[in-house]
Write a protein that holds these residues in place. Structure first.
Motif, PDB file in Angstrom:
ATOM      1  N   PHE A  24     -23.496   5.250  22.764  1.00  0.00           N
ATOM      2  CA  PHE A  24     -22.050   5.127  22.529  1.00  0.00           C
ATOM      3  C   PHE A  24     -21.285   6.031  23.497  1.00  0.00           C
ATOM      4  O   PHE A  24     -20.304   5.607  24.129  1.00  0.00           O
ATOM      5  N   ILE A  25     -21.722   7.286  23.626  1.00  0.00           N
ATOM      6  CA  ILE A  25     -21.058   8.215  24.541  1.00  0.00           C
ATOM      7  C   ILE A  25     -21.115   7.682  25.967  1.00  0.00           C
ATOM      8  O   ILE A  25     -20.123   7.720  26.713  1.00  0.00           O
ATOM      9  N   ASP A  26     -22.268   7.161  26.352  1.00  0.00           N
ATOM     10  CA  ASP A  26     -22.435   6.625  27.706  1.00  0.00           C
ATOM     11  C   ASP A  26     -21.502   5.433  27.944  1.00  0.00           C
ATOM     12  O   ASP A  26     -20.862   5.323  29.000  1.00  0.00           O
ATOM     13  N   ASP A  27     -21.391   4.561  26.962  1.00  0.00           N
ATOM     14  CA  ASP A  27     -20.560   3.360  27.101  1.00  0.00           C
ATOM     15  C   ASP A  27     -19.085   3.714  27.256  1.00  0.00           C
ATOM     16  O   ASP A  27     -18.407   3.202  28.158  1.00  0.00           O
ATOM     17  N   VAL A  28     -18.570   4.576  26.366  1.00  0.00           N
ATOM     18  CA  VAL A  28     -17.125   4.860  26.395  1.00  0.00           C
ATOM     19  C   VAL A  28     -16.741   5.727  27.588  1.00  0.00           C
ATOM     20  O   VAL A  28     -15.608   5.649  28.083  1.00  0.00           O
ATOM     21  N   THR A  29     -17.658   6.557  28.083  1.00  0.00           N
ATOM     22  CA  THR A  29     -17.327   7.364  29.267  1.00  0.00           C
ATOM     23  C   THR A  29     -17.452   6.554  30.554  1.00  0.00           C
ATOM     24  O   THR A  29     -16.777   6.855  31.548  1.00  0.00           O
ATOM     25  N   ASN A  30     -18.297   5.544  30.550  1.00  0.00           N
ATOM     26  CA  ASN A  30     -18.408   4.659  31.716  1.00  0.00           C
ATOM     27  C   ASN A  30     -17.187   3.766  31.856  1.00  0.00           C
ATOM     28  O   ASN A  30     -16.856   3.311  32.957  1.00  0.00           O
ATOM     29  N   ASN A  31     -16.526   3.494  30.718  1.00  0.00           N
ATOM     30  CA  ASN A  31     -15.375   2.577  30.706  1.00  0.00           C
ATOM     31  C   ASN A  31     -14.133   3.279  30.160  1.00  0.00           C
ATOM     32  O   ASN A  31     -13.357   2.699  29.399  1.00  0.00           O
ATOM     33  N   ALA A  32     -13.960   4.537  30.558  1.00  0.00           N
ATOM     34  CA  ALA A  32     -12.912   5.366  29.970  1.00  0.00           C
ATOM     35  C   ALA A  32     -11.521   4.756  30.124  1.00  0.00           C
ATOM     36  O   ALA A  32     -10.726   4.739  29.171  1.00  0.00           O
ATOM     37  N   GLU A  33     -11.192   4.227  31.303  1.00  0.00           N
ATOM     38  CA  GLU A  33      -9.847   3.684  31.522  1.00  0.00           C
ATOM     39  C   GLU A  33      -9.596   2.480  30.622  1.00  0.00           C
ATOM     40  O   GLU A  33      -8.541   2.389  29.965  1.00  0.00           O
ATOM     41  N   GLU A  34     -10.523   1.553  30.552  1.00  0.00           N
ATOM     42  CA  GLU A  34     -10.334   0.367  29.718  1.00  0.00           C
ATOM     43  C   GLU A  34     -10.289   0.724  28.233  1.00  0.00           C
ATOM     44  O   GLU A  34      -9.502   0.161  27.472  1.00  0.00           O
ATOM     45  N   VAL A  35     -11.131   1.651  27.837  1.00  0.00           N
ATOM     46  CA  VAL A  35     -11.140   2.069  26.426  1.00  0.00           C
ATOM     47  C   VAL A  35      -9.806   2.718  26.060  1.00  0.00           C
ATOM     48  O   VAL A  35      -9.259   2.488  24.983  1.00  0.00           O
ATOM     49  N   GLN A  36      -9.250   3.530  26.984  1.00  0.00           N
ATOM     50  CA  GLN A  36      -7.961   4.158  26.715  1.00  0.00           C
ATOM     51  C   GLN A  36      -6.837   3.132  26.603  1.00  0.00           C
ATOM     52  O   GLN A  36      -5.976   3.218  25.715  1.00  0.00           O
ATOM     53  N   LYS A  37      -6.824   2.138  27.491  1.00  0.00           N
ATOM     54  CA  LYS A  37      -5.808   1.078  27.400  1.00  0.00           C
ATOM     55  C   LYS A  37      -5.920   0.337  26.071  1.00  0.00           C
ATOM     56  O   LYS A  37      -4.914   0.035  25.421  1.00  0.00           O
ATOM     57  N   ARG A  38      -7.161   0.055  25.666  1.00  0.00           N
ATOM     58  CA  ARG A  38      -7.401  -0.662  24.419  1.00  0.00           C
ATOM     59  C   ARG A  38      -6.959   0.186  23.219  1.00  0.00           C
ATOM     60  O   ARG A  38      -6.384  -0.319  22.255  1.00  0.00           O
ATOM     61  N   THR A  39      -7.233   1.482  23.282  1.00  0.00           N
ATOM     62  CA  THR A  39      -6.861   2.391  22.195  1.00  0.00           C
ATOM     63  C   THR A  39      -5.350   2.433  22.028  1.00  0.00           C
ATOM     64  O   THR A  39      -4.823   2.331  20.908  1.00  0.00           O
ATOM     65  N   LEU A  40      -4.621   2.576  23.135  1.00  0.00           N
ATOM     66  CA  LEU A  40      -3.160   2.621  23.058  1.00  0.00           C
ATOM     67  C   LEU A  40      -2.614   1.299  22.532  1.00  0.00           C
ATOM     68  O   LEU A  40      -1.718   1.283  21.669  1.00  0.00           O
ATOM     69  N   LYS A  41      -3.145   0.196  23.038  1.00  0.00           N
ATOM     70  CA  LYS A  41      -2.671  -1.120  22.598  1.00  0.00           C
ATOM     71  C   LYS A  41      -2.875  -1.301  21.093  1.00  0.00           C
ATOM     72  O   LYS A  41      -1.996  -1.818  20.392  1.00  0.00           O
ATOM     73  N   GLU A  42      -4.020  -0.852  20.599  1.00  0.00           N
ATOM     74  CA  GLU A  42      -4.306  -0.977  19.166  1.00  0.00           C
ATOM     75  C   GLU A  42      -3.346  -0.127  18.341  1.00  0.00           C
ATOM     76  O   GLU A  42      -2.831  -0.562  17.312  1.00  0.00           O
ATOM     77  N   ILE A  43      -3.090   1.094  18.800  1.00  0.00           N
ATOM     78  CA  ILE A  43      -2.172   1.983  18.078  1.00  0.00           C
ATOM     79  C   ILE A  43      -0.776   1.360  18.010  1.00  0.00           C
ATOM     80  O   ILE A  43      -0.135   1.327  16.945  1.00  0.00           O
ATOM     81  N   LEU A  44      -0.302   0.862  19.133  1.00  0.00           N
ATOM     82  CA  LEU A  44       1.062   0.310  19.179  1.00  0.00           C
ATOM     83  C   LEU A  44       1.161  -1.025  18.443  1.00  0.00           C
ATOM     84  O   LEU A  44       2.179  -1.295  17.788  1.00  0.00           O
ATOM     85  N   ALA A  45       0.126  -1.856  18.522  1.00  0.00           N
ATOM     86  CA  ALA A  45       0.160  -3.169  17.864  1.00  0.00           C
ATOM     87  C   ALA A  45       0.240  -3.024  16.354  1.00  0.00           C
ATOM     88  O   ALA A  45       0.972  -3.760  15.680  1.00  0.00           O
ATOM     89  N   ARG A  46      -0.479  -2.088  15.791  1.00  0.00           N
ATOM     90  CA  ARG A  46      -0.468  -1.934  14.337  1.00  0.00           C
ATOM     91  C   ARG A  46       0.794  -1.223  13.848  1.00  0.00           C
ATOM     92  O   ARG A  46       1.083  -1.222  12.664  1.00  0.00           O
TER      93      ARG A  46
END
Length: 613
Positions: A24-46
């Protein structure tokens, strides 16, 4: 005692869970930019219909560009109005679409009171997930920890209810009281010597005594020891110094001292406690020796490391911990605050001065405000909510920070904080895949700190002014002052050095003792709780110094390169030669003889309650 799982099955299960966590750590750090965009989008959408976002004109947008364009960067004071409305019972979606389940009381202060950080029920799961990453990481460096126990001194603190009925309490108290902790499934990594009942006991003495007793009873099973802060672990060792004879008596006879009156605690301890004269004699011999150097490895001989926070202001305790532990590794496993849990230390055996944390990009949306240094001094941005257009443009995302640069952390959380300035200064130390790793440099504006207290220069100056008023009737005045923390004997305490000018009228010692108390009464509620309830802070001390002392201090600074035109007396000193200079000119010393007033909750809540009565 129940039969332990078979070695092969237990090892296989642990290895599988460790592998999943590390992947899990390896996956999210390899894709940090995309994960951050997804995190912000989820926060704002809800939170599309949240009042705060509408107020600032977000209009339902969930993209990063619009968010950065219209949403301001804020401090606590900018949110205080909305937070107060929620605290007073407003259940409309002011900050978050999900109901605010409670407030987490930050150790940072606002107007002398704890800050109230809104949180939602699901955040407990997010925090629990971060905890689940710690031991798989640690196992890479110290394998086999699941075969023994951890002796951790964990405590709950007092809580209060807002006028609207929401609980307000520290983040760790919230977690320890949650089902995620109390009803956690069997996990060999969370096998502690302290039963839950001893951790959840509200009386600090009974909790400490019973946890220490259980830790001693299982001394050969202990593979790691710790507390949240270094100061808390040292307080536990000091407690052992004062109570080892009483503890040995209980171990020898299979009894619990009568001061432990909580029946649930007694029942939990009795499940572990059996008469053990051999162990009692062993502890008596070790504790009875003149030196306590290495007492941790002497009493708990299988201990591999100490798990305590020793970064930031806690670094002042490193030497003491090294003394008690025979230089065992000091491990800082995670980085978290009341606002949000942030990240983990992927190299936990690094030296305290080299500790760095990898922010986990699923925890929140992170931004970074560049911090500049001039001649080694940190130049911070304005505390104003309304940064200049230039400053707004300077904010960078997680994937855009630069190696070696320093930043102030800004977070957007699932629980209703948007572009919130946490107040922590971080330096980029390296990278894990595509995710940066940060050294914690300091907490912005903190002048004095012993435990979880944080006193800034403005608050200290105001407190000193209040206290100095006691000198006026004696035709005396305070010329200059500075401060430090003294942790040479636990609990640590604040020391104020005062240079006072007065006529020939003698000033009674009682007046300076009143000055000490007024200083403490003027400090924030976190400090006062440490003095009154937690007993983690000792009585404040004023040391009067000879006239001319602060001129000597300036001479010393100028001799060492300071500009005489720009010099001003430091409000806090940490450099040993300066403290030695001050102490060499002390003429008298006074301590606060009373505890300051403190009750759980905010002053305005108590005022409201009194008015209603």
């Amino acid at each position: 005692m129940p039969e332990a799982p078979k070695e092969s099955h237990a090892t296989c299960l642990v290895d599988e869970e460790n592998e999943q966590a590390l992947q899990f750590i390896d996956d999210v750090t390899n894709n940090a930019e995309e994960v951050q965009k997804r995190t912000l989008k989820e926060i704002l959408a809800r939170n599309v219909n949240v009042v705060y976002l509408k107020r600032h004109g977000l209009k339902g947008h969930t993209d990063r560009e619009t968010f950065k364009m219209v949403m301001p960067v804020v401090t606590y004071e900018d949110l205080r109005g909305d937070i107060d409305r929620i605290a007073n019972g407003d259940t409309s979606p002011l900050l978050c679409s999900q109901p605010i389940s409670e407030f987490l009381t930050s150790s940072g202060t606002s107007g002398g009171e704890r800050k109230l950080m809104p949180t939602i029920e699901e955040e407990l799961g997010r925090r629990s997930q971060l905890y689940s990453l710690l031991m798989p990481v640690m196992n890479q460096f110290v394998p086999g920890l699941y075969k023994g126990k951890g002796m951790y001194f964990l405590f709950i603190k007092s809580e209060a209810k807002t006028p609207g009925g929401l609980v307000a309490r520290p983040v760790l108290t919230s977690y320890y009281k949650s089902s995620y902790f109390k009803n956690r499934p069997h996990d060999p990594y969370t096998n502690y010597t302290s039963p839950n009942e001893t951790i959840l006991c509200p009386d600090s003495y009974q909790s400490m005594y019973s946890q220490m007793l259980c830790g001693l009873l299982q001394n050969n099973e202990v593979l790691r020891v710790g507390a949240v802060f270094a100061s808390g672990f040292i307080r536990a060792i000091h407690f052992l110094e004062e109570n080892w004879k009483l503890l040995c008596n209980d171990i020898r006879n299979g009894t619990i001292c009568p001061e432990v009156t909580d029946q649930t605690v007694r029942d939990a301890v009795m499940k572990i406690l059996k008469p053990n004269p051999i162990l009692a004699t062993f502890i008596e011999i070790e504790c009875g020796k003149q030196s306590w150097k290495g007492i941790i490895t002497r009493l708990w001989p299988n201990t591999k490391y100490l798990d305590v926070i020793v970064t930031g202001t806690m670094s002042q305790y490193i030497q003491t911990l090294d003394y008690y532990s025979n230089d065992l590794p000091l491990v800082c496993t995670m980085y978290a605050s009341s606002e949000c849990y942030f990240g983990v230390n992927l190299n936990p055996l690094s030296k305290p001065s080299e500790v760095c944390y990898t922010l986990i990009p699923t925890m929140a949306y992170f931004e970074f405000l560049p911090v500049n240094r001039e001649n080694g001094v940190t130049i911070l941005h304005s505390e104003s909510a309304h940064l200049s257009t230039k400053e707004h443009h300077e904010l960078v995302d997680l994937d855009d920070v630069q190696l070696g640069h320093e930043y102030e952390l800004v977070v957007t959380t699932y629980a209703g904080l948007y572009r919130y300035r946490v107040g922590d200064i971080l330096r980029v130390a390296g990278f894990k895949n595509k995710a940066p790793q940060f050294n914690f440099i300091c907490r912005k504006n903190v002048t004095l700190s012993i435990d979880s207290d944080k006193t800034d220069e403005v608050e200290l100056h105001s407190a000193v002014k209040n206290a100095a008023n006691h000198l006026s009737p004696f035709d005396a005045c305070l010329i200059e002052y500075t401060s430090c923390v003294d942790t040479s004997t636990p609990p640590g305490h604040y020391v104020l050095y005062w240079e006072v000018e007065h006529s020939n009228t003698s000033i009674p010692p009682l007046i300076y003792e009143d000055c000490c108390l007024t200083l403490e009464e003027s400090l924030n509620s976190v400090y006062r709780q440490g003095r009154v309830s937690d007993k983690s802070i000792g009585p404040l001390e004023i040391k009067l110094v000879e006239n001319g002392t602060f001129d000597k201090l300036m001479d010393y600074a100028v001799t060492n390169g300071a500009s005489i035109n720009q010099y001003k007396a430091p409000r806090c000193v940490k450099y040993a030669p300066i403290i030695e200079l001050l102490n060499s000119r002390v003429v008298s010393s006074y301590f606060s003889q009373k505890c300051p007033k403190w009750i759980p909750g905010h002053k305005q809540w108590c005022t409201n309650d009194c008015n209603q009565k």
